[in-house]
Design a protein around this motif. Structure first.
Motif, PDB file in Angstrom:
ATOM      1  N   THR A 133       0.810  -1.217   0.000  1.00  0.00           N
ATOM      2  CA  THR A 133       0.000   0.000   0.000  1.00  0.00           C
ATOM      3  C   THR A 133       0.842   1.263   0.000  1.00  0.00           C
ATOM      4  O   THR A 133       0.319   2.349  -0.268  1.00  0.00           O
ATOM      5  N   ARG A 134       2.138   1.136   0.286  1.00  0.00           N
ATOM      6  CA  ARG A 134       3.002   2.321   0.354  1.00  0.00           C
ATOM      7  C   ARG A 134       4.339   2.021  -0.323  1.00  0.00           C
ATOM      8  O   ARG A 134       4.693   0.851  -0.520  1.00  0.00           O
ATOM      9  N   GLN A 195      -9.863   8.630   4.076  1.00  0.00           N
ATOM     10  CA  GLN A 195      -8.907   7.679   3.516  1.00  0.00           C
ATOM     11  C   GLN A 195      -7.527   7.960   4.110  1.00  0.00           C
ATOM     12  O   GLN A 195      -7.006   9.067   3.988  1.00  0.00           O
ATOM     13  N   THR A 196      -6.935   6.961   4.759  1.00  0.00           N
ATOM     14  CA  THR A 196      -5.643   7.208   5.408  1.00  0.00           C
ATOM     15  C   THR A 196      -4.547   7.543   4.407  1.00  0.00           C
ATOM     16  O   THR A 196      -3.610   8.269   4.732  1.00  0.00           O
ATOM     17  N   THR A 197      -4.655   7.016   3.182  1.00  0.00           N
ATOM     18  CA  THR A 197      -3.635   7.316   2.175  1.00  0.00           C
ATOM     19  C   THR A 197      -3.879   8.640   1.465  1.00  0.00           C
ATOM     20  O   THR A 197      -3.026   9.091   0.694  1.00  0.00           O
ATOM     21  N   ARG A 221     -11.706   6.327   9.443  1.00  0.00           N
ATOM     22  CA  ARG A 221     -10.630   6.258   8.454  1.00  0.00           C
ATOM     23  C   ARG A 221     -10.421   4.824   7.984  1.00  0.00           C
ATOM     24  O   ARG A 221     -10.444   3.887   8.774  1.00  0.00           O
ATOM     25  N   TYR A 222     -10.196   4.669   6.708  1.00  0.00           N
ATOM     26  CA  TYR A 222      -9.973   3.362   6.092  1.00  0.00           C
ATOM     27  C   TYR A 222      -8.695   3.415   5.267  1.00  0.00           C
ATOM     28  O   TYR A 222      -8.431   4.407   4.582  1.00  0.00           O
ATOM     29  N   GLU A 223      -7.920   2.343   5.316  1.00  0.00           N
ATOM     30  CA  GLU A 223      -6.653   2.342   4.583  1.00  0.00           C
ATOM     31  C   GLU A 223      -6.854   2.025   3.102  1.00  0.00           C
ATOM     32  O   GLU A 223      -6.146   2.547   2.249  1.00  0.00           O
ATOM     33  N   LEU A 224      -7.832   1.170   2.781  1.00  0.00           N
ATOM     34  CA  LEU A 224      -8.033   0.746   1.406  1.00  0.00           C
ATOM     35  C   LEU A 224      -9.281   1.403   0.818  1.00  0.00           C
ATOM     36  O   LEU A 224     -10.300   1.544   1.499  1.00  0.00           O
TER      37      LEU A 224
END
Length: 294
Positions: A133-134, A195-197, A221-224
């Motif tokens: 994801t990063r 969205q965390t990203t 908050r959601y990462e995906l």
């Protein structure tokens, strides 16, 4: 000269014990006795001349040296397993394999539905997908390339632009009063899914619309993106997501776009390849990917 290598059995026992932080659970996973796992790890420590675990009141914990070694051993064992599977496939070396890191929602919503076309165009190509994801360091990762949402900069790599990221607000029809189109101000009063990203995406979206909203950074908050999309489908709030990921939900009516405004973010989906990396498999995949993205 004879190589100074620990036994594979000891490394497998160490990796399992390090992952579980428990000799007992490692023994259960490997179908060994706890004493057998202890002996393997003791032998490994003797070979290395370094303590890998320390005793605690709750069992065992990795030493700093053990923690660093565990990460490297896990990567090496995974690579060895992948090599064994490639050989066991018995394709005589004709199959060309790419280990590709990819952000998960792009993989499931955009890439995977198009892979049958790649299989027809290049049947000799095998694409193995890994979630990242990063950004990460390619050295020692065993990965050949990545598809990432970025800004064209990744140290030591070339970035090939594929698709721009256009964010649209979406929510369940149940969230919008009587299916009405909302003003930007009214949208700001609904629960906003974060969205965390993209932590400032809502703030930038409202700013582009010329509106200042209190609490534009508040909300779950959601990462995906796939999580945000499902949360929106379940009526938990309004998600701000790439339009290419929600075409099916919008077409079926599971999601609606309460405000027509969209926001072109400063990110794009791009193919990332380490500098100097080249192979017929990568060249074939890059050509197909660019043609498909166009």
């Amino acid at each position: 000269m004879r190589r100074r290598l620990p036994s594979t059995t000891a490394l497998v026992a160490f990796e399992a014990a390090a992952r579980h932080q428990s000799f007992t659970l490692a023994a259960e996973e490997l179908a060994l006795t706890q004493s057998a796992v202890c002996r393997q790890i003791a032998a490994l420590e003797a070979t290395l001349g370094v303590k890998l675990f320390r005793r605690t009141r709750r069992g065992v914990a990795l030493t700093p040296a053990g923690a660093g070694y565990a990460r490297r051993v896990a990567a090496r064992l995974a690579a060895l397993e992948a090599d064994a599977l490639d050989v066991a496939a018995g394709d005589g070396g004709e199959r060309r394999v790419i280990e590709l890191a990819v952000v998960p929602t792009f993989a499931t919503r955009w890439l995977l539905p198009r892979l049958p076309d790649l299989a027809r165009a290049a049947p000799q190509l095998q694409l193995n997908l890994h979630v990242r994801t990063r950004p990460f360091l390619f050295d020692g990762s065993g990965l050949d390339a990545a598809i990432h949402a970025g800004d064209g900069h990744w140290a030591g790599c070339r970035c090939v632009p594929l698709i721009g990221e256009r964010l649209v607000p979406v929510c369940s029809p149940a969230v919008v009063p009587r299916g009405q189109r909302l003003s930007v101000e009214a949208l700001g009063r609904l629960p906003l899914l974060q969205q965390t990203t993209r932590p400032d995406a809502w703030r930038r979206w409202f700013a582009q619309a010329g509106v200042e909203v209190d609490g534009d950074l508040r909300g779950p908050r959601y990462e995906l993106f796939s999580m945000s999309i499902e949360a929106a489908v379940q009526g938990l709030g309004v998600a701000l997501v790439p339009d290419i990921f929600v075409a099916d939900e919008l077409a079926s009516g599971r999601l609606v776009q309460p405000v027509p405004a969209a926001f072109d973010s400063d990110r794009r989906y791009e193919l990332v390849v380490p500098d100097g990396a080249a192979s017929p498999a990568l060249e074939t995949f890059e050509r197909w990917l660019l043609a498909t993205a166009r």
